[in-house]
Design a protein around this motif. Sequence first.
Motif, PDB file in Angstrom:
ATOM      1  N   ASP A 188      -5.770  11.477  -5.415  1.00  0.00           N
ATOM      2  CA  ASP A 188      -6.387  12.739  -5.812  1.00  0.00           C
ATOM      3  C   ASP A 188      -5.459  13.915  -5.549  1.00  0.00           C
ATOM      4  O   ASP A 188      -5.533  14.935  -6.202  1.00  0.00           O
ATOM      5  CB  ASP A 188      -7.696  12.960  -5.076  1.00  0.00           C
ATOM      6  N   ASN A 189      -4.575  13.770  -4.568  1.00  0.00           N
ATOM      7  CA  ASN A 189      -3.657  14.852  -4.213  1.00  0.00           C
ATOM      8  C   ASN A 189      -2.290  14.697  -4.855  1.00  0.00           C
ATOM      9  O   ASN A 189      -1.414  15.520  -4.651  1.00  0.00           O
ATOM     10  CB  ASN A 189      -3.481  14.929  -2.696  1.00  0.00           C
ATOM     11  N   ALA A 190      -2.091  13.612  -5.611  1.00  0.00           N
ATOM     12  CA  ALA A 190      -0.788  13.383  -6.254  1.00  0.00           C
ATOM     13  C   ALA A 190      -0.630  14.320  -7.436  1.00  0.00           C
ATOM     14  O   ALA A 190      -1.583  14.606  -8.147  1.00  0.00           O
ATOM     15  CB  ALA A 190      -0.687  11.936  -6.705  1.00  0.00           C
ATOM     16  N   THR A 191       0.581  14.761  -7.657  1.00  0.00           N
ATOM     17  CA  THR A 191       0.846  15.640  -8.795  1.00  0.00           C
ATOM     18  C   THR A 191       1.279  14.819  -9.999  1.00  0.00           C
ATOM     19  O   THR A 191       1.778  13.711  -9.859  1.00  0.00           O
ATOM     20  CB  THR A 191       1.950  16.655  -8.459  1.00  0.00           C
ATOM     21  N   ALA A 192       1.101  15.378 -11.174  1.00  0.00           N
ATOM     22  CA  ALA A 192       1.487  14.690 -12.400  1.00  0.00           C
ATOM     23  C   ALA A 192       2.980  14.674 -12.545  1.00  0.00           C
ATOM     24  O   ALA A 192       3.686  15.506 -12.050  1.00  0.00           O
ATOM     25  CB  ALA A 192       0.859  15.376 -13.604  1.00  0.00           C
TER      26      ALA A 192
ATOM     27  N   VAL B  90       5.169  10.583 -18.281  1.00  0.00           N
ATOM     28  CA  VAL B  90       4.655  11.879 -18.724  1.00  0.00           C
ATOM     29  C   VAL B  90       3.254  11.691 -19.301  1.00  0.00           C
ATOM     30  O   VAL B  90       2.998  10.750 -20.056  1.00  0.00           O
ATOM     31  CB  VAL B  90       5.603  12.494 -19.783  1.00  0.00           C
ATOM     32  N   GLY B  91       2.361  12.562 -18.909  1.00  0.00           N
ATOM     33  CA  GLY B  91       0.997  12.506 -19.416  1.00  0.00           C
ATOM     34  C   GLY B  91       0.070  11.644 -18.577  1.00  0.00           C
ATOM     35  O   GLY B  91      -1.117  11.549 -18.879  1.00  0.00           O
ATOM     36  N   LYS B  92       0.587  11.014 -17.530  1.00  0.00           N
ATOM     37  CA  LYS B  92      -0.230  10.171 -16.644  1.00  0.00           C
ATOM     38  C   LYS B  92      -0.152  10.701 -15.225  1.00  0.00           C
ATOM     39  O   LYS B  92       0.755  11.455 -14.872  1.00  0.00           O
ATOM     40  CB  LYS B  92       0.257   8.714 -16.677  1.00  0.00           C
ATOM     41  N   THR B  93      -1.110  10.311 -14.403  1.00  0.00           N
ATOM     42  CA  THR B  93      -1.105  10.662 -12.983  1.00  0.00           C
ATOM     43  C   THR B  93      -1.176   9.373 -12.173  1.00  0.00           C
ATOM     44  O   THR B  93      -1.484   8.303 -12.721  1.00  0.00           O
ATOM     45  CB  THR B  93      -2.303  11.546 -12.618  1.00  0.00           C
TER      46      THR B  93
ATOM     47  N   GLU C 242       0.859  -1.174   0.000  1.00  0.00           N
ATOM     48  CA  GLU C 242       0.000   0.000   0.000  1.00  0.00           C
ATOM     49  C   GLU C 242       0.898   1.227   0.000  1.00  0.00           C
ATOM     50  O   GLU C 242       1.744   1.390   0.888  1.00  0.00           O
ATOM     51  CB  GLU C 242      -0.882  -0.030   1.253  1.00  0.00           C
ATOM     52  N   PHE C 243       0.742   2.080  -1.001  1.00  0.00           N
ATOM     53  CA  PHE C 243       1.654   3.200  -1.221  1.00  0.00           C
ATOM     54  C   PHE C 243       0.888   4.505  -1.409  1.00  0.00           C
ATOM     55  O   PHE C 243      -0.244   4.509  -1.898  1.00  0.00           O
ATOM     56  CB  PHE C 243       2.507   2.951  -2.473  1.00  0.00           C
ATOM     57  N   PHE C 244       1.547   5.615  -1.075  1.00  0.00           N
ATOM     58  CA  PHE C 244       0.980   6.930  -1.344  1.00  0.00           C
ATOM     59  C   PHE C 244       1.133   7.226  -2.836  1.00  0.00           C
ATOM     60  O   PHE C 244       2.219   7.066  -3.395  1.00  0.00           O
ATOM     61  CB  PHE C 244       1.697   8.016  -0.539  1.00  0.00           C
ATOM     62  N   GLY C 245       0.062   7.647  -3.466  1.00  0.00           N
ATOM     63  CA  GLY C 245       0.107   7.987  -4.884  1.00  0.00           C
ATOM     64  C   GLY C 245       1.115   9.083  -5.179  1.00  0.00           C
ATOM     65  O   GLY C 245       1.748   9.093  -6.232  1.00  0.00           O
ATOM     66  N   SER C 246       1.303   9.982  -4.237  1.00  0.00           N
ATOM     67  CA  SER C 246       2.233  11.088  -4.452  1.00  0.00           C
ATOM     68  C   SER C 246       3.692  10.634  -4.453  1.00  0.00           C
ATOM     69  O   SER C 246       4.566  11.374  -4.882  1.00  0.00           O
ATOM     70  CB  SER C 246       2.043  12.155  -3.373  1.00  0.00           C
ATOM     71  N   ALA C 247       3.956   9.403  -4.019  1.00  0.00           N
ATOM     72  CA  ALA C 247       5.334   8.900  -3.943  1.00  0.00           C
ATOM     73  C   ALA C 247       5.790   8.216  -5.228  1.00  0.00           C
ATOM     74  O   ALA C 247       6.984   8.073  -5.460  1.00  0.00           O
ATOM     75  CB  ALA C 247       5.469   7.922  -2.778  1.00  0.00           C
TER      76      ALA C 247
END
Length: 117
Positions: A113-117, A91-94, A81-86
């Motif tokens: 939802d809070n992760a950056t591209a 490129v072009g995906k989130t 289980e990982f943080f999406g922001s990590a």
Amino acid sequence: MAGKEKLESYSHKMVHAGDFPVVTDSGTVASGETIHELMPITLGADGKIKAVTADTVADVYGLAAENAEEGEEVVYYLTGEFFGSAIEVPVGKTAADFKAPFRKIGIFLVDTDNATA
């Protein structure tokens, strides 16, 4: 000053988001590939590790646990289980684009939802 060394700075990064069991494996990085820590990976036709591209998101096989160059062994996560922001996405995906494909293989992303591209 004698006996004193400059220490490198360390920036702590929150990666694991929970206590879901973590399973790892390893494989050889394919020719021409560079794998970065926390990059989604896939297996090439020859069974070697490749970076996921914007076109191969659905074929995700794991998440790299370390950096590696072509021909080197790389450890990767099969579950966890990982943080999406990590995670490092193409490129072009989130991170949100990987939530469903990762879920199918036992990797769970939170806070996408809070992760950056």
